[in-house]
Design an enzyme around this catalytic site. Sequence first.
Site, PDB file in Angstrom:
ATOM      1  N   HIS A 110      10.616  91.153 -57.957  1.00 25.61           N
ATOM      2  CA  HIS A 110      10.265  90.007 -57.117  1.00 25.61           C
ATOM      3  C   HIS A 110       9.147  89.206 -57.787  1.00 25.61           C
ATOM      4  O   HIS A 110       8.663  89.541 -58.860  1.00 25.61           O
ATOM      5  CB  HIS A 110       9.767  90.482 -55.744  1.00 25.61           C
ATOM      6  CG  HIS A 110      10.826  91.034 -54.846  1.00 25.61           C
ATOM      7  ND1 HIS A 110      11.288  90.366 -53.732  1.00 25.61           N
ATOM      8  CD2 HIS A 110      11.518  92.208 -54.882  1.00 25.61           C
ATOM      9  CE1 HIS A 110      12.215  91.089 -53.121  1.00 25.61           C
ATOM     10  NE2 HIS A 110      12.366  92.219 -53.798  1.00 25.61           N
ATOM     11  N   GLU A 154      12.767  83.059 -56.343  1.00 27.45           N
ATOM     12  CA  GLU A 154      11.938  83.856 -57.251  1.00 27.45           C
ATOM     13  C   GLU A 154      12.592  83.864 -58.631  1.00 27.45           C
ATOM     14  O   GLU A 154      13.073  84.875 -59.141  1.00 27.45           O
ATOM     15  CB  GLU A 154      11.743  85.252 -56.663  1.00 27.45           C
ATOM     16  CG  GLU A 154      10.968  85.184 -55.354  1.00 27.45           C
ATOM     17  CD  GLU A 154      10.850  86.519 -54.628  1.00 27.45           C
ATOM     18  OE1 GLU A 154      11.219  87.565 -55.209  1.00 27.45           O
ATOM     19  OE2 GLU A 154      10.396  86.521 -53.466  1.00 27.45           O
ATOM     20  N   HIS A 208      15.726  87.276 -53.812  1.00 24.68           N
ATOM     21  CA  HIS A 208      15.256  86.052 -53.162  1.00 24.68           C
ATOM     22  C   HIS A 208      15.479  84.895 -54.132  1.00 24.68           C
ATOM     23  O   HIS A 208      14.978  84.909 -55.259  1.00 24.68           O
ATOM     24  CB  HIS A 208      13.783  86.164 -52.778  1.00 24.68           C
ATOM     25  CG  HIS A 208      13.548  87.083 -51.622  1.00 24.68           C
ATOM     26  ND1 HIS A 208      12.400  87.849 -51.498  1.00 24.68           N
ATOM     27  CD2 HIS A 208      14.301  87.368 -50.529  1.00 24.68           C
ATOM     28  CE1 HIS A 208      12.476  88.556 -50.372  1.00 24.68           C
ATOM     29  NE2 HIS A 208      13.622  88.273 -49.770  1.00 24.68           N
ATOM     30  N   GLU A 256       6.106  92.785 -58.180  1.00 27.14           N
ATOM     31  CA  GLU A 256       5.881  91.388 -57.814  1.00 27.14           C
ATOM     32  C   GLU A 256       5.268  90.714 -59.042  1.00 27.14           C
ATOM     33  O   GLU A 256       4.091  90.927 -59.355  1.00 27.14           O
ATOM     34  CB  GLU A 256       4.936  91.294 -56.614  1.00 27.14           C
ATOM     35  CG  GLU A 256       5.557  91.692 -55.287  1.00 27.14           C
ATOM     36  CD  GLU A 256       6.214  90.508 -54.578  1.00 27.14           C
ATOM     37  OE1 GLU A 256       6.114  89.384 -55.101  1.00 27.14           O
ATOM     38  OE2 GLU A 256       6.806  90.728 -53.501  1.00 27.14           O
TER      39      GLU A 256
END
Length: 425
Positions: A303, A177, A174, A377
Amino acid sequence: MRTRNLKAALVAVCLGAATLTVVGTTASAAPTTVAGAPAAAPAETAKRYLVTGPKTSAQRSRVARTGAAIDLVRPDDALEISAIPSEVAAIKRLGFTVTALGAFPRHAASAQSYHTHAETMAELDQVVANYPQIAKKFSIGRSYEGRDIVGVKISDNVAADEAEPEVFYQANIHARERITNEQALYFIGILTKEYNSTARITKLVNEREFWIIPILNPDGQIYDMTSDTQPGRMWRKNRQGVDLNRNYDYKWGCCGGSSSSPSSETYRGPSPASAPEIRAVQNFVKSRIVGGKQQIGMFLDIHSVANLVLWPFGYTTANTVPGSMSADEEAAHRTIGVEVARFNRYTPEQSSDLYITDGSSDDWLWGDQRIFSYTFELGGGNFYPAPSQIESLTQINRDPLLVLAEYADCPYRAINKQSQYCPPA
């Protein structure tokens, strides 16, 4: 040490030939769009919102089913989302409250403090120049706009394809990010700089083959970092307009965990693996099947921004799935996830405990290839943490990244069943 012929192994790859190219230090030619034309502008534009009301995984999944991207679950259970107007209307119809959020805070010199794509490629060139015996650049293919998707292989005999457990870490799927690229570069740095000086790292580099891709979505990353207003454009997808982490060819579009709308932040694309970046990843992973056996033993997709350790599956809330996730497989995934979370202090959970997703990286790597798979994350509070946070946000994952790599030979060791699942050759 037994070696294998990598070139021969790459010939027999499903879904077309996987292009695994050793890359030199010269700059690539100017990119050209693979599909021949840029993506059409979306009919609607996503903006940031706060959603209050959802408290459970099921309720969050109802929000995700609208197509909105859930960016963060706050401690009070409120959701920060990126959504287009039609998705906002759908969320309101669910009975939840939606409030507009402003842009992320500006940070001085943010663009200079995070690595641009060009700076990342230059750093990889420097790593290879400094450590040619253990580091080698490679490319798995090209992006939508024609850029090489570049990574670094790290191993003690890096030019050889040895019979060693392999580790595959990817980041920046992404675009916004941005801290994830920094995490990958940090890990490349410690593996190379501390080789022959730190016993644990020396052992891992000697006994593993690491494949690390810092920027899987180069077109999106470049677009996000060329914003006229810092810190970035909040761009998530590739420049074809596809959410790459909803485009994998496993349970694609099955379960309300992605959107069919090209305007949506979670647009899954017109078909499974339709995005060239995802075709490249899948072909690369399949190219690591040698002698009928998948050599990659551990996968990580990096992420941000939720402070989580996640494992499959995302498409279903079931912990076990007949033929796809046995009780021992689930227990090993969970035990390793909990172990690494003790170091980075993230919350460990099955991906669907957060909300339902489909067509995701972890689900494909495990569901299709039976590679133990995780998502980290990272933290930071938003997609553009202050540059002063980069060091702390990446260094906290030193031990977790090493622990995952140590389990690549036999993840079932985590549940003391190595003799059952990983008998001596």
